[in-house]
Design a protein around this motif. Structure first.
Motif, short mmCIF file in Angstrom:
data_model
loop_
_atom_site.label_atom_id
_atom_site.label_comp_id
_atom_site.label_asym_id
_atom_site.label_seq_id
_atom_site.Cartn_x
_atom_site.Cartn_y
_atom_site.Cartn_z
N GLN A 82 33.35 0.41 -63.56
CA GLN A 82 34.80 0.51 -63.39
C GLN A 82 35.27 -0.42 -62.29
N THR A 83 36.53 -0.73 -62.35
CA THR A 83 37.22 -1.38 -61.24
C THR A 83 38.28 -0.40 -60.78
N SER A 84 38.75 -0.58 -59.56
CA SER A 84 39.81 0.29 -59.07
C SER A 84 40.73 -0.50 -58.16
N ASP A 85 41.90 0.05 -57.96
CA ASP A 85 42.86 -0.59 -57.05
C ASP A 85 42.36 -0.55 -55.61
N ALA A 86 41.47 0.40 -55.32
CA ALA A 86 41.01 0.61 -53.94
C ALA A 86 39.86 -0.30 -53.54
N SER A 87 39.31 -1.08 -54.47
CA SER A 87 38.13 -1.89 -54.16
C SER A 87 38.20 -3.24 -54.88
N PRO A 88 37.72 -4.28 -54.22
CA PRO A 88 37.67 -5.58 -54.88
C PRO A 88 36.43 -5.74 -55.78
N PHE A 89 35.60 -4.70 -55.84
CA PHE A 89 34.34 -4.78 -56.57
C PHE A 89 34.39 -4.06 -57.91
N THR A 90 33.44 -4.38 -58.77
CA THR A 90 33.15 -3.56 -59.94
C THR A 90 32.08 -2.57 -59.50
N THR A 91 32.30 -1.31 -59.81
CA THR A 91 31.39 -0.24 -59.42
C THR A 91 30.56 0.15 -60.63
N ILE A 92 29.25 0.07 -60.49
CA ILE A 92 28.31 0.36 -61.58
C ILE A 92 27.58 1.66 -61.26
N PRO A 93 27.71 2.70 -62.09
CA PRO A 93 26.88 3.89 -61.86
C PRO A 93 25.41 3.49 -61.98
N ALA A 94 24.64 3.70 -60.93
CA ALA A 94 23.25 3.24 -60.92
C ALA A 94 22.44 3.82 -62.07
N GLY A 95 22.74 5.05 -62.47
CA GLY A 95 22.01 5.68 -63.56
C GLY A 95 22.28 5.06 -64.92
N SER A 96 23.29 4.21 -65.03
CA SER A 96 23.58 3.56 -66.31
C SER A 96 22.76 2.28 -66.53
N LEU A 97 22.01 1.86 -65.52
CA LEU A 97 21.19 0.66 -65.66
C LEU A 97 19.93 0.95 -66.47
N ASP A 98 19.53 0.00 -67.28
CA ASP A 98 18.36 0.18 -68.14
C ASP A 98 17.06 -0.32 -67.51
N ALA A 99 17.14 -0.91 -66.33
CA ALA A 99 15.96 -1.42 -65.63
C ALA A 99 16.17 -1.26 -64.13
N ASP A 100 15.14 -1.50 -63.38
CA ASP A 100 15.17 -1.37 -61.93
C ASP A 100 15.99 -2.52 -61.32
N PRO A 101 17.05 -2.20 -60.58
CA PRO A 101 17.84 -3.27 -59.97
C PRO A 101 17.18 -3.85 -58.72
N LYS A 102 16.06 -3.26 -58.31
CA LYS A 102 15.29 -3.72 -57.16
C LYS A 102 16.08 -3.67 -55.85
N VAL A 103 16.98 -2.70 -55.76
CA VAL A 103 17.67 -2.38 -54.52
C VAL A 103 17.65 -0.86 -54.37
N THR A 104 17.86 -0.41 -53.17
CA THR A 104 17.95 1.03 -52.92
C THR A 104 19.25 1.29 -52.15
#
Length: 145
Positions: A82-104
């Motif tokens: 999602q994007t929001s008016d409150a943030s300049p970023f796209t927010t990705i729910p970590a659980g929706s990723l299909d592989a390890d993003p290699k960050v914590t």
């Protein structure tokens, strides 16, 4: 690139994992309600490093608070980027990723409204709310000019 999807796989997307800005744990009541867990874990990325691959027409939003649109798959209900008016970023729910993003996760936010049973990892910087500009400047110092 790393791919992500909803539970029914109608919605798919990709992100450039080398461009992940941060991973945060949000302890606000809205994130607890929408995830059904004691907090939500999210990746923040610039919109240009995010791309829908399929099923964007299945993505709907719910305005859970002013300026905050929570995206989900209309078919299976999974949280989606999602994007929001409150943030300049796209927010990705970590659980929706299909592989390890290699960050914590590197920060806890809204700890002032955490679930009473949750024990917060004290090794991460934490803010009782969204955090002040000074809080974020300590986490992401600007390079000297």
């Amino acid at each position: 690139m790393i791919h992500g999807s909803c539970l029914c796989a109608e919605v798919t997307f990709e992100i450039d994992e080398s461009k992940i800005i941060m991973m945060n744990n949000c302890h606000c009541a809205n994130c607890r309600k929408v995830t059904g867990a004691d907090y939500g874990t999210f990746i923040q990325i610039s919109p240009q490093d995010f791309n829908w691959l399929s099923g964007e027409e299945y993505v709907s939003t719910y305005d859970s608070s002013p300026g905050n649109h929570r995206a989900f798959c209309k078919k299976c209900g999974s949280r989606m980027p999602q994007t929001s008016d409150a943030s300049p970023f796209t927010t990705i729910p970590a659980g929706s990723l299909d592989a390890d993003p290699k960050v914590t996760p590197n920060v806890n936010i809204f700890t002032g409204s955490k679930a009473p049973w949750n024990i917060i990892d004290d090794s991460l910087p934490s803010s009782i709310d969204m955090g002040t500009p000074e809080f974020w400047a300590k986490l992401f110092p600007q390079p000297a000019k």
